[in-house]
Design a protein around this motif. Structure first.
Motif, PDB file in Angstrom:
ATOM      1  N   PHE A  97      -1.180  -1.731  -2.128  1.00 39.90           N
ATOM      2  CA  PHE A  97      -1.385  -1.513  -0.697  1.00 39.90           C
ATOM      3  C   PHE A  97      -2.859  -1.486  -0.341  1.00 39.90           C
ATOM      4  O   PHE A  97      -3.292  -2.105   0.640  1.00 39.90           O
ATOM      5  N   VAL A  98      -3.629  -0.753  -1.099  1.00 35.66           N
ATOM      6  CA  VAL A  98      -5.057  -0.630  -0.808  1.00 35.66           C
ATOM      7  C   VAL A  98      -5.739  -2.000  -0.865  1.00 35.66           C
ATOM      8  O   VAL A  98      -6.521  -2.369   0.016  1.00 35.66           O
ATOM      9  N   HIS A  99      -5.429  -2.774  -1.908  1.00 36.28           N
ATOM     10  CA  HIS A  99      -6.075  -4.075  -2.058  1.00 36.28           C
ATOM     11  C   HIS A  99      -5.626  -5.053  -0.980  1.00 36.28           C
ATOM     12  O   HIS A  99      -6.453  -5.792  -0.421  1.00 36.28           O
ATOM     13  N   LEU A 100      -4.322  -5.068  -0.676  1.00 34.38           N
ATOM     14  CA  LEU A 100      -3.823  -6.005   0.329  1.00 34.38           C
ATOM     15  C   LEU A 100      -4.372  -5.669   1.715  1.00 34.38           C
ATOM     16  O   LEU A 100      -4.839  -6.548   2.445  1.00 34.38           O
ATOM     17  N   MET A 101      -4.336  -4.396   2.088  1.00 31.58           N
ATOM     18  CA  MET A 101      -4.846  -4.003   3.394  1.00 31.58           C
ATOM     19  C   MET A 101      -6.358  -4.222   3.483  1.00 31.58           C
ATOM     20  O   MET A 101      -6.887  -4.603   4.531  1.00 31.58           O
ATOM     21  N   GLY A 102      -7.058  -3.986   2.388  1.00 33.61           N
ATOM     22  CA  GLY A 102      -8.493  -4.239   2.375  1.00 33.61           C
ATOM     23  C   GLY A 102      -8.796  -5.716   2.551  1.00 33.61           C
ATOM     24  O   GLY A 102      -9.736  -6.091   3.265  1.00 33.61           O
ATOM     25  N   ALA A 181      -6.277  -0.416   8.163  1.00 28.42           N
ATOM     26  CA  ALA A 181      -7.117   0.617   7.545  1.00 28.42           C
ATOM     27  C   ALA A 181      -6.219   1.627   6.823  1.00 28.42           C
ATOM     28  O   ALA A 181      -5.267   2.158   7.401  1.00 28.42           O
ATOM     29  N   ILE A 182      -6.523   1.889   5.558  1.00 29.03           N
ATOM     30  CA  ILE A 182      -5.698   2.813   4.779  1.00 29.03           C
ATOM     31  C   ILE A 182      -6.551   3.426   3.675  1.00 29.03           C
ATOM     32  O   ILE A 182      -7.415   2.761   3.095  1.00 29.03           O
ATOM     33  N   THR A 183      -6.327   4.696   3.406  1.00 25.50           N
ATOM     34  CA  THR A 183      -7.011   5.371   2.306  1.00 25.50           C
ATOM     35  C   THR A 183      -6.126   5.329   1.072  1.00 25.50           C
ATOM     36  O   THR A 183      -4.908   5.104   1.153  1.00 25.50           O
ATOM     37  N   LEU A 184      -6.729   5.574  -0.079  1.00 28.98           N
ATOM     38  CA  LEU A 184      -5.951   5.603  -1.318  1.00 28.98           C
ATOM     39  C   LEU A 184      -4.949   6.750  -1.289  1.00 28.98           C
ATOM     40  O   LEU A 184      -3.809   6.604  -1.762  1.00 28.98           O
TER      41      LEU A 184
END
Length: 205
Positions: A97-102, A181-184
């Motif tokens: 999720f973090v990598h895709l959203m980033g 935008a998303i945090t770990l």
């Protein structure tokens, strides 16, 4: 630069239907540069042809429309490593999720993918292309859940590709509503809520 400048107008040699790697690279690099500089509003086959010094017939022979070329650029920009293998399905989902959203939020890739989804609603060719792409992504992301099954971390009766589709659906929904935008920590919360229901002992009803 003048209109008769060889840097702009000198055409690259084509070799028929077989792709010339140098010309293909020039076209994709030009398409990527135009997207970076002008976004979708400034993107067209004509603009790409001018910048790459390639003929429009060559571009249309290899990419039948603007959408096909955009998808090629999207693939070109996609990170080489998308799925972590940490030994924990929850952590792997969170990192995904973090990598895709980033990737979607930190480049023009998110804008391109939103365009592809929108175009697929009225363009059958785009819809088919996007469906094929989504199927391939389900297989790739499904491997993440299949690894969890092999470790005994997840139930043996789950469908890894269906689990992957649930994750992708959430990712697409966030992209389409402008919430990349998303945090770990948030990603780990999402992963926990998804994966807990797939563990041995979870209700199968």
């Amino acid at each position: 630069m003048s209109q008769d400048s060889p840097d702009i107008d000198a055409p690259r040699r084509s070799i028929g239907s077989r792709r010339n790697p140098d010309t293909e690279e020039a076209i994709l690099a030009a398409a990527e540069a135009i997207l970076d500089e002008s976004g979708l509003a400034g993107f067209s086959i004509e603009a790409v042809a001018r910048r790459a010094r390639a003929g429009k017939p060559t571009i249309y022979r290899w990419w039948p429309d603007k959408t096909a070329l955009l998808l090629a650029v999207y693939h070109r920009q996609k990170p080489a490593v998308v799925h972590a293998d940490s030994g924990s399905t929850e952590e792997d989902v969170a990192q995904f999720f973090v990598h895709l959203m980033g990737h979607w939020g930190g480049s023009g890739a998110g804008e391109v993918f939103r365009y592809l989804v929108a175009d697929a609603q009225s363009n059958p060719r785009t819809a088919e292309t996007l469906s094929d792409y989504a199927a391939a992504r389900r297989k790739q992301t499904g491997a993440l859940f299949a690894r969890g099954q092999a470790r005994g971390e997840l139930r043996d009766d789950i469908d890894p590709e269906l689990a992957a589709e649930l994750i992708s659906a959430l990712a697409w929904q966030r992209l389409l509503t402008g919430r990349t935008a998303i945090t770990l920590d948030e990603a780990r919360k999402i992963a926990r809520q998804v994966v807990q229901g797939l563990r041995p002992g979870a209700s199968r009803s």
